[in-house]
Scaffold this motif. Sequence first.
Motif: not given
Length: 394
Positions: A236-262
């Motif tokens: 849905e990320i590209a669709r956000t730009a195309e249909e809403i056009g707002c700014q995007l923020a990502i809840s990122f919170h980790a730099t490895t898949d192992e930690v982000r999975d948790k």
Amino acid sequence: MTATAPVTPDMLTIPRKDTGGGLPNLVGMTRDAMRDALIAAGTPEKQAKMRVGQIWQWIYHWGVRDFEQMTNLAKDYRAMLAETFVVAVPEVVTRQVSEDGTRKYLVRIAGGHEVEIVYIPETDRGTLCVSSQVGCTLTCSFCHTGTQKLVRNLTAAEIIGQVMVARDDLGEWPEPGTRTEADRTRLLSNIVLMGMGEPLYNFESVRDAMKIAMDPHGIQLSRRRITLSTSGVVPEIARTAEEIGCQLAISFHATTDEVRDKLVPINKRWPLADLLDALRSYPKVSNSERITFEYVMLDGVNDSDEDAHRLVKLIDGIPAKINLIPFNEWPGAPYKRSSNNRIRKFADIVHNAGYSSPVRRPRGEDIMAACGQLKSETERGRKSKAQIAAETGT
């Protein structure tokens, strides 16, 4: 900007209001949907577009909820509208004001469910944190809202209604018939979809509500003043730009898949590589419209120098800024906030790599209104003591 409410901790209980029973609610309808509804109610097709424009301005520019006050409509037409439709917003149950001026509203929606909204006043802006779901399906382990299971999506009316409720409380609707200045300082100048829920799991309602907020003949917020935060629903990320056009923020919170999975379990479905590929091809990403990476600072979990260097490498090539968020603790939380020294060291590494890395100042902690602390007390109250104990570890 000066807050219009006391800045000492306060809670006000608001009397229950009638929301009009089962009549269709004009709030939340797109212009096309409102036109169709008016035609179905007997409005001549040739007049429908004009009537939509008039009613739209009354509801979203002047903030009028009573059809009788829509004085540029004929009296019999107003009577028909009152018999056929309602103009209803969520019911404010409680309003709390933090020592720092932050306001938290608990509002009730259809079905007796409740969600929270937070208004954060600053010197040059006022930001409203809006919810998109009752509860959340993502179960992010550092987030209080994540301990409440998803109940349902909010409707477009319930989402834009949160904006209208806040404008009511701020007294920001202009007096009907008076001239309004386009460049005036607005108390509610920004919206962030960072409240309860994952906005991209309720895409259509979020889109329709934000289109209403951006409409030039109503609330009139620029798309650049609306930020949608997602945990990484990649399709849905590209669709956000195309249909809403707002700014995007990502809840990122980790730099490895192992930690982000948790921390952010949705990562198991769309891991870091897939998410970053989607962000690199985001249609609106540019140096003037950077993607915001939100990164909660958790002591001993994701706050090392190695994490900071990995983060810089991961986002290489993406116009971005990094919002570092000191963890806002809640009862039974399984994590601790990183120390101020550790946060500063992390921020310095990111900043020296060429990225803006502001440290978000916690707001409204004394009323549990800070990032990651929102939770509906009604839904919590429906659970057994054993369920609550299991959630909080008490």
